[in-house]
Write an enzyme that holds these catalytic residues in place. Structure first.
Site, PDB file in Angstrom:
ATOM      1  N   HIS A 258     -33.615  20.967   3.783  1.00 22.49           N
ATOM      2  CA  HIS A 258     -34.134  20.092   4.842  1.00 22.49           C
ATOM      3  C   HIS A 258     -32.970  19.498   5.648  1.00 22.49           C
ATOM      4  O   HIS A 258     -32.105  18.828   5.103  1.00 22.49           O
ATOM      5  CB  HIS A 258     -35.003  18.971   4.277  1.00 22.49           C
ATOM      6  CG  HIS A 258     -35.982  18.418   5.284  1.00 22.49           C
ATOM      7  ND1 HIS A 258     -37.219  18.982   5.503  1.00 22.49           N
ATOM      8  CD2 HIS A 258     -35.893  17.386   6.144  1.00 22.49           C
ATOM      9  CE1 HIS A 258     -37.851  18.299   6.438  1.00 22.49           C
ATOM     10  NE2 HIS A 258     -37.061  17.326   6.853  1.00 22.49           N
ATOM     11  N   VAL A 259     -32.983  19.767   6.949  1.00 19.54           N
ATOM     12  CA  VAL A 259     -31.951  19.266   7.851  1.00 19.54           C
ATOM     13  C   VAL A 259     -31.833  17.754   7.720  1.00 19.54           C
ATOM     14  O   VAL A 259     -32.839  17.037   7.722  1.00 19.54           O
ATOM     15  CB  VAL A 259     -32.278  19.651   9.310  1.00 19.54           C
ATOM     16  CG1 VAL A 259     -31.509  18.781  10.289  1.00 19.54           C
ATOM     17  CG2 VAL A 259     -31.956  21.107   9.562  1.00 19.54           C
ATOM     18  N   HIS A 260     -30.609  17.247   7.601  1.00 16.79           N
ATOM     19  CA  HIS A 260     -30.411  15.802   7.535  1.00 16.79           C
ATOM     20  C   HIS A 260     -29.087  15.416   8.181  1.00 16.79           C
ATOM     21  O   HIS A 260     -28.068  16.061   7.998  1.00 16.79           O
ATOM     22  CB  HIS A 260     -30.473  15.285   6.093  1.00 16.79           C
ATOM     23  CG  HIS A 260     -29.593  16.014   5.130  1.00 16.79           C
ATOM     24  ND1 HIS A 260     -29.896  17.262   4.615  1.00 16.79           N
ATOM     25  CD2 HIS A 260     -28.410  15.661   4.567  1.00 16.79           C
ATOM     26  CE1 HIS A 260     -28.945  17.652   3.784  1.00 16.79           C
ATOM     27  NE2 HIS A 260     -28.028  16.700   3.742  1.00 16.79           N
ATOM     28  N   LEU A 261     -29.155  14.338   8.959  1.00 17.23           N
ATOM     29  CA  LEU A 261     -27.994  13.796   9.667  1.00 17.23           C
ATOM     30  C   LEU A 261     -27.382  12.673   8.843  1.00 17.23           C
ATOM     31  O   LEU A 261     -28.066  11.712   8.487  1.00 17.23           O
ATOM     32  CB  LEU A 261     -28.432  13.269  11.040  1.00 17.23           C
ATOM     33  CG  LEU A 261     -27.392  12.489  11.858  1.00 17.23           C
ATOM     34  CD1 LEU A 261     -26.274  13.412  12.299  1.00 17.23           C
ATOM     35  CD2 LEU A 261     -28.052  11.817  13.050  1.00 17.23           C
TER      36      LEU A 261
END
Length: 342
Positions: A258-261
Site C-alpha cells: 500500500h502506497v504511503h507517504l
C-alpha cells in the site's frame, strides 16, 4: 485450474523465477538472480512453494543472514514466506516477493491467467473509501499524536477480519485503527508510524487501493498532490514542530504493501532508529522526495525506480546536516544532537 508460484525481485533486476509446486529450488549469488555480492552465498536459500496452501517455505542455507520482513531466519532454519511479505536474500538486501498465479486451460481457447500478487491490495481500500467521511481535521495547535477518531461504522465484521487479518496488510490494519489515526478525509488517512524513526513520523495513505509506486499513473496526480498537502497540514497543526525541519517522501522499495507517504522530522531522535538500513532509507536517494514523485508522474505518467537502489542501504553512515562520516549508529546519534534546534 492449476496454481503456479513465482519469485519476483522488487527492484526488477531480472525476470521472475518460477518455483514449482513442492520442489526445492536453491538460489543465491549467480546469473539467475544477478546478485554479485560475495556476502551472498551461491546457495543462500532453499525455497519450496506450496501452491495449494499459498506460501513458500524458505530455508537459510548460507552463512550470512537471510530475512523475511526484517526478521532473520538463521542458518539451517526455515520460515514461511506468504504473499505481502518481503524476503531479503542477504543482509537485508535484494528484496523479493512471491506471486501465485492461477492458470486454466479451456478447450480451443488460450490459457487464461489470474495472478495474485504479493503485496497487492484487497477490497479494504475501496470499502474504506466508501465508509470514510470528511473530518474536521486538526485544530490549530493540536497535537496529532493525541488525536483519535471514531471507527467507521457499518463494516461487515467477517469481511473486515478476512481482509485485514493477514500480516501483509499491516498498514491497512493501522489505517482502520482509531488509535493510530491522526487525520482523515474522503481521500486519505494519516497514521502514526508504529516504529517512528524520529520524534515526529507519520504516514499518509490513500483509501484507494494502490499497491506500490509502480502502480501510479497520471490518474493519481491529484491524489499525490493532496497527500503532500495533507502531510504539510499535519506538520503545521502539530505541537512542537515549529523549530523542526521535515521531509516528505517515499521509499524506493517499501517493505509494506500500500502506497504511503512518509512525513518525518529531521532530528532522527528515536530508539527505533537502530541500523544502517534505517538511516540510509531516509538519507540517500532511496528516499524519493514527494515533489519529485509528483513531477515524475506529471511528466512521464509513471514513477521510475532505477536499478541498484538496494545498494544505497549499504552506504557508510553520513550525517545529513554536515556530511561527516560516522562509524556506528550510537556515534551518529550522539553527533546528531549538536544539530538539534536549541
Amino acid at each position: 485450474m492449476m496454481r503456479v508460484c513465482w519469485l519476483v525481485r522488487q527492484d526488477s533486476r531480472h525476470q521472475r523465477i518460477k518455483l514449482p509446486h513442492l520442489e526445492a529450488v536453491v538460489l543465491g549469488r549467480g546469473p539467475e538472480t544477478k546478485i554479485t555480492d560475495k556476502k551472498c552465498s551461491r546457495q543462500q536459500v532453499q525455497l519450496k512453494a506450496d501452491c495449494n496452501k499459498g506460501y513458500v517455505k524458505v530455508k537459510q542455507v548460507g552463512v550470512n543472514p537471510t530475512s523475511v520482513d526484517s526478521i532473520i531466519i538463521g542458518k539451517d532454519q526455515e520460515v514461511k514466506l506468504q504473499p505481502g511479505q518481503v524476503l531479503h536474500m542477504v543482509n537485508e538486501l535484494y528484496p523479493y516477493i512471491v506471486e501465485f498465479e492461477e492458470e486454466a486451460q479451456s478447450p480451443g481457447l488460450e490459457t487464461h491467467r489470474k495472478r495474485k500478487r504479493s503485496g497487492s491490495s484487497d477490497s479494504v481500500g475501496s470499502d474504506a473509501a466508501q465508509e470514510a467521511k470528511p473530518s474536521a481535521g486538526l485544530g490549530p495547535g493540536s497535537d496529532p499524536s493525541q488525536c483519535s477518531l471514531p471507527p467507521n461504522k457499518g463494516t461487515d465484521a467477517s469481511t473486515k477480519k478476512e481482509s485485514l487479518g493477514h500480516w501483509s496488510q499491516g498498514l491497512k490494519v493501522s489505517m482502520q485503527d482509531p488509535k493510530m489515526q491522526v487525520y482523515k478525509d474522503e481521500q486519505v488517512v494519516v497514521i502514526k508510524d508504529k516504529y517512528p524513526k524520529a520524534r515526529h513520523h507519520w504516514l499518509v495513505l490513500p483509501w484507494a487501493s494502490i499497491s506500490s509506486l509502480k502502480a501510479l499513473t497520471r490518474e493519481h496526480l491529484e491524489l499525490l498532490k493532496h497527500m503532500h498537502a495533507v502531510g504539510e497540514k499535519v506538520i503545521e497543526d502539530a505541537a512542537g514542530c515549529s523549530k523542526l525541519r521535515f521531509r516528505l517522501g517515499y521509499h524506493a522499495i517499501p517493505s509494506m504493501s500500500h502506497v504511503h507517504l512518509h512525513v518525518i522530522s529531521q532530528d532522527f531522535d528515536s530508539p527505533c532508529l537502530k541500523n544502517k538500513k534505517h538511516w540510509n532509507s531516509f538519507n540517500t536517494e532511496y528516499f524519493l522526495e514527494s515533489q519529485a514523485v509528483i513531477e515524475m508522474v506529471q511528466e512521464a505518467g509513471r514513477v521510475t525506480v532505477r536499478d541498484g537502489m538496494s545498494e544505497l542501504l549499504k552506504l557508510p553512515l553520513r550525517c545529513h546536516e554536515c556530511q561527516q562520516l560516522l562509524p556506528s549508529i550510537p556515534q551518529l546519534k550522539e553527533h546528531l544532537r549538536k544539530h538539534w534546534p536549541k
